[in-house]
Design an enzyme around this catalytic site. Structure first.
Site, mmCIF file in Angstrom:
data_model
loop_
_atom_site.group_PDB
_atom_site.id
_atom_site.type_symbol
_atom_site.label_atom_id
_atom_site.label_comp_id
_atom_site.label_asym_id
_atom_site.label_seq_id
_atom_site.Cartn_x
_atom_site.Cartn_y
_atom_site.Cartn_z
ATOM 1 N N ALA A 136 -54.147 -47.276 18.633
ATOM 2 C CA ALA A 136 -54.604 -48.462 17.859
ATOM 3 C C ALA A 136 -53.865 -48.306 16.384
ATOM 4 O O ALA A 136 -54.083 -48.986 15.597
ATOM 5 C CB ALA A 136 -55.938 -48.457 17.773
ATOM 6 N N SER A 141 -53.874 -39.122 16.868
ATOM 7 C CA SER A 141 -53.195 -37.892 17.280
ATOM 8 C C SER A 141 -53.249 -36.967 16.176
ATOM 9 O O SER A 141 -53.318 -35.700 16.360
ATOM 10 C CB SER A 141 -51.976 -38.194 17.557
ATOM 11 O OG SER A 141 -51.191 -38.983 16.861
ATOM 12 N N GLU A 173 -46.774 -32.582 15.994
ATOM 13 C CA GLU A 173 -46.156 -33.929 16.365
ATOM 14 C C GLU A 173 -44.688 -34.076 16.537
ATOM 15 O O GLU A 173 -44.276 -34.623 17.329
ATOM 16 C CB GLU A 173 -46.637 -34.825 15.161
ATOM 17 C CG GLU A 173 -46.544 -36.195 15.461
ATOM 18 C CD GLU A 173 -47.666 -37.143 16.160
ATOM 19 O OE1 GLU A 173 -48.619 -36.443 16.015
ATOM 20 O OE2 GLU A 173 -47.494 -38.232 16.754
ATOM 21 N N ASP A 185 -50.482 -39.417 8.059
ATOM 22 C CA ASP A 185 -51.442 -39.335 8.929
ATOM 23 C C ASP A 185 -52.258 -38.181 8.762
ATOM 24 O O ASP A 185 -53.459 -38.100 8.649
ATOM 25 C CB ASP A 185 -51.047 -39.512 10.179
ATOM 26 C CG ASP A 185 -50.367 -41.047 10.319
ATOM 27 O OD1 ASP A 185 -50.433 -41.481 9.283
ATOM 28 O OD2 ASP A 185 -49.784 -41.068 11.605
HETATM 29 C C1 GLA Z 1 -46.909 -43.611 11.615
HETATM 30 C C2 GLA Z 1 -46.413 -42.260 11.115
HETATM 31 C C3 GLA Z 1 -46.588 -42.023 9.839
HETATM 32 C C4 GLA Z 1 -45.957 -43.003 8.953
HETATM 33 C C5 GLA Z 1 -46.649 -44.471 9.515
HETATM 34 C C6 GLA Z 1 -45.796 -45.710 9.037
HETATM 35 O O1 GLA Z 1 -48.370 -43.687 11.849
HETATM 36 O O2 GLA Z 1 -47.128 -41.185 11.952
HETATM 37 O O3 GLA Z 1 -46.123 -40.716 9.264
HETATM 38 O O4 GLA Z 1 -44.719 -43.184 9.010
HETATM 39 O O5 GLA Z 1 -46.351 -44.641 10.922
HETATM 40 O O6 GLA Z 1 -46.207 -45.867 7.932
#
Ligand code: GLA
Length: 407
Positions: A136, A141, A173, A185
């Protein structure tokens, strides 16, 4: 008419139940686990800027991945996912990537980093669960990687700083999952603060929390319930296109390290050297970086209307220039724009599905969700889910739960 999938009350989502995962652990391994929670994240503005060493404005939310972990009594180590009802047995000293189950790779990559960094990791048992919707765009993750890295560290008492754990999670990741993500993230899941958003400088990793005052507006996420399959490969391609832009400009401006150092004037001056796609990607990122700083200023001044307008601008850039949106996301943003009580909406996260983030007048939240759900069903022929979220603390240990009297 079907009832829309309205998940507006906290109680209407699966409640956060650390006692359940603890009981599962006790049943399986007959010993008390260490419990850790790690939240999903949202991002107000600053999309696809993190891997360009730019700025983002994320926050951790009240949806968590839970990890129950304990020492193994023998040399066997296991990982168990409640959601998938799958167990993987592995060797902590040789945590190789697996083809199945895919979810285990997020954790195995973390163990690999601990081992490679010289930490003496002992055999463990771990169970994972949680209520961060997957696929979503809410970084389930990253929450999983961060929660597990934090739990592994805590269990062994290594005392690894959170910032290093963030890098370990990101490494997993990149190398065990295959997405060359930025740092946003993992950083948000680990470092979030209740009631606060923060602006993160993804170059220096300095950050500033600020209390988020949205006045009469609530944060509503509309989940398209789709994740198009090109998401991961397109993400890596976007990253490469940005790097290409940097290498073009570096020939003219040798001090440039990333798009963070680039201005729109520089791109214009050398436009003919860019392919049309590279030009669009790079101009989007440069403008978006600028927008984050302006948006932070809007919030500091309490100017929510201007803040919301910038969210719409971001969506427009992501859709037309960066081309990471999709029919479903564009549809929901357009519908939000038409709805009177929204001051800003945009797709959120990597793109190609997942959620939109909307700032919606509190008194009209249910009406908003109903309106968008029914329009979505009518036009896209799918059910939309909605989550009203609050801002919560980053990764932490869950304090010991009182033991039931039978134990
Ligand atoms: C994903 C990636 C992040 C970022 C966003 C876009 O969530 O994991 O590092 O680049 O896309 O802003």
């Amino acid at each position: 008419m079907n009832q829309p999938n309205v998940l507006t009350q906290k109680g209407s989502l699966p409640e956060f139940q650390p006692s359940e995962i603890r009981n599962k652990f006790l049943e399986r391994y007959k010993t008390e686990p260490l419990l850790v929670r790690s939240p999903g994240r949202i991002n107000f503005i600053g999309e696809h800027t993190d891997y360009n060493e730019g700025f983002v404005m994320p926050a951790a939310i009240d949806r968590d991945i839970l990890v129950a972990i304990g020492a193994s009594a023998d040399s066997r180590s296991t990982l168990y996912s409640v959601k998938h009802d799958e167990t993987l047995e592995f060797d902590v000293q040789h945590p190789e990537k697996v083809t199945f189950p895919a979810w285990a790779n997020y954790l195995l990559g973390v163990v690999r980093q601990f081992v490679d960094k010289g930490y003496d990791v002992k055999p463990i048992h771990a169970i994972i669960d949680g209520n961060v919707p997957t696929g979503a765009g809410l970084s389930s993750s990253a929450a999983l990687e961060c929660g597990f890295a934090f739990a592994l560290d805590h269990l062994h008492g290594f005392g690894i700083p959170k910032l290093d754990l963030i890098h370990i999670a990101q490494w997993s990741e990149h190398n065990y999952v295959g997405v060359k993500c930025g740092i946003m993230d993992q950083f948000s899941s680990m470092m979030g603060a209740a009631g606060k958003a923060f602006v993160l400088d993804c170059r220096s990793l300095t950050y500033e929390y600020f209390p988020l005052n949205l006045k009469d507006y609530a944060i509503v996420l509309c989940d398209t319930m789709v994740k198009h399959s090109l998401a991961n490969s397109a993400y890596n391609t976007r990253r490469a296109e940005c790097e290409k832009g940097v290498s073009i400009l570096k020939a003219h401006y040798p001090t440039i390290q990333s798009l963070r150092d680039v201005t729109l004037e520089m791109i214009e001056a050398h436009r003919e050297e860019f392919s049309p796609k590279e030009y669009d990607r790079c101009t989007y990122v440069v403008a978006e970086n600028q927008r984050v700083l302006l948006a932070a200023d809007d919030l500091a001044k309490g100017n929510l209307a201007s803040f919301g307008q910038r969210m719409y601008e971001t969506h427009d850039g992501l859709s037309r220039l960066y081309e990471v949106s999709c029919l479903e996301l564009d549809f929901l943003v357009d519908e939000a724009k038409k709805f009177g009580g929204v001051i800003g909406a945009r797709m959120m996260g990597g793109g190609f599905g997942g959620c939109t983030i909307n700032l919606v007048q509190k008194s009209r939240v249910n009406e908003f969700i109903e309106t968008l759900s029914s329009a979505y069903r009518k036009n896209i022929h799918r059910d939309m889910h909605a989550y009203v979220v609050a801002l919560k603390d980053g990764t932490s240990v869950i304090p010991a739960i009182a033991k039931p009297s039978l134990l």
